[in-house]
Write a protein that holds these residues in place. Structure first.
Motif, PDB file in Angstrom:
ATOM      1  N   LEU A  14       0.815  -1.217   0.000  1.00  0.00           N
ATOM      2  CA  LEU A  14       0.000   0.000   0.000  1.00  0.00           C
ATOM      3  C   LEU A  14       0.847   1.265   0.000  1.00  0.00           C
ATOM      4  O   LEU A  14       1.935   1.309   0.566  1.00  0.00           O
ATOM      5  CB  LEU A  14      -0.912   0.004   1.226  1.00  0.00           C
ATOM      6  CG  LEU A  14      -1.789  -1.229   1.413  1.00  0.00           C
ATOM      7  CD1 LEU A  14      -2.544  -1.153   2.726  1.00  0.00           C
ATOM      8  CD2 LEU A  14      -2.750  -1.397   0.243  1.00  0.00           C
ATOM      9  N   GLU A  15       0.274   2.280  -0.624  1.00  0.00           N
ATOM     10  CA  GLU A  15       0.816   3.629  -0.583  1.00  0.00           C
ATOM     11  C   GLU A  15      -0.207   4.486   0.154  1.00  0.00           C
ATOM     12  O   GLU A  15      -1.393   4.453  -0.179  1.00  0.00           O
ATOM     13  CB  GLU A  15       1.019   4.155  -2.003  1.00  0.00           C
ATOM     14  CG  GLU A  15       1.502   5.586  -2.056  1.00  0.00           C
ATOM     15  CD  GLU A  15       1.709   6.052  -3.485  1.00  0.00           C
ATOM     16  OE1 GLU A  15       2.868   6.178  -3.889  1.00  0.00           O
ATOM     17  OE2 GLU A  15       0.696   6.255  -4.188  1.00  0.00           O
ATOM     18  N   MET A  16       0.261   5.249   1.151  1.00  0.00           N
ATOM     19  CA  MET A  16      -0.642   6.072   1.954  1.00  0.00           C
ATOM     20  C   MET A  16      -0.214   7.535   1.874  1.00  0.00           C
ATOM     21  O   MET A  16       0.967   7.853   1.940  1.00  0.00           O
ATOM     22  CB  MET A  16      -0.629   5.619   3.418  1.00  0.00           C
ATOM     23  CG  MET A  16      -1.518   6.451   4.339  1.00  0.00           C
ATOM     24  SD  MET A  16      -1.394   5.960   6.084  1.00  0.00           S
ATOM     25  CE  MET A  16      -2.356   4.467   6.067  1.00  0.00           C
ATOM     26  N   SER A  17      -1.211   8.389   1.733  1.00  0.00           N
ATOM     27  CA  SER A  17      -0.993   9.832   1.783  1.00  0.00           C
ATOM     28  C   SER A  17      -1.914  10.383   2.864  1.00  0.00           C
ATOM     29  O   SER A  17      -3.116  10.088   2.870  1.00  0.00           O
ATOM     30  CB  SER A  17      -1.325  10.452   0.426  1.00  0.00           C
ATOM     31  OG  SER A  17      -1.185  11.843   0.479  1.00  0.00           O
ATOM     32  N   VAL A  18      -1.344  11.154   3.795  1.00  0.00           N
ATOM     33  CA  VAL A  18      -2.122  11.696   4.910  1.00  0.00           C
ATOM     34  C   VAL A  18      -1.909  13.205   4.981  1.00  0.00           C
ATOM     35  O   VAL A  18      -0.773  13.681   4.924  1.00  0.00           O
ATOM     36  CB  VAL A  18      -1.710  11.063   6.256  1.00  0.00           C
ATOM     37  CG1 VAL A  18      -2.650  11.504   7.370  1.00  0.00           C
ATOM     38  CG2 VAL A  18      -1.653   9.554   6.175  1.00  0.00           C
TER      39      VAL A  18
END
Length: 105
Positions: A14-18
């Protein structure tokens, strides 16, 4: 076995952007009253380095999503996190999380 309660199975990377939109203090507003267009001209911009560390905020979100969206946050192999002072609407703050799967090239 796959946990049926999570959105991303354990074999997915997974790639996460917050984006952490931090609530502005009342002193940033004209008359100390939040509202659209009421941010003082001399108030700090969106980028601000006080309050919580962005890595600690990201870790909290990642840990909170264990067994909710994914089996374990070890599945997150790419992470982008930013914290800004909220400048939208009433500037109450919010956390925006975007997650997508990554494929091996």
């Amino acid at each position: 076995t796959v946990n049926p309660t999570v959105f991303f199975p354990p074999d997915e990377f997974l790639e996460m952007s917050v984006k952490f939109r931090i609530k502005r203090p009342l002193s940033h507003f004209v008359g100390n009253k939040p509202g659209h267009g009421r941010i003082r001209p001399n108030a700090p911009g969106k980028l601000h380095n006080s309050r919580s560390d962005v890595d600690n905020l990201a870790k909290f979100v990642m840990d909170s999503l264990n067994e909710v969206l994914y089996v374990d946050d070890r599945q997150v192999v790419s992470l982008k996190a930013i914290k800004v002072l909220d400048s939208d609407g009433l500037c109450r703050g919010a956390t925006e999380v975007f997650i997508r799967t990554l494929e091996e090239d």
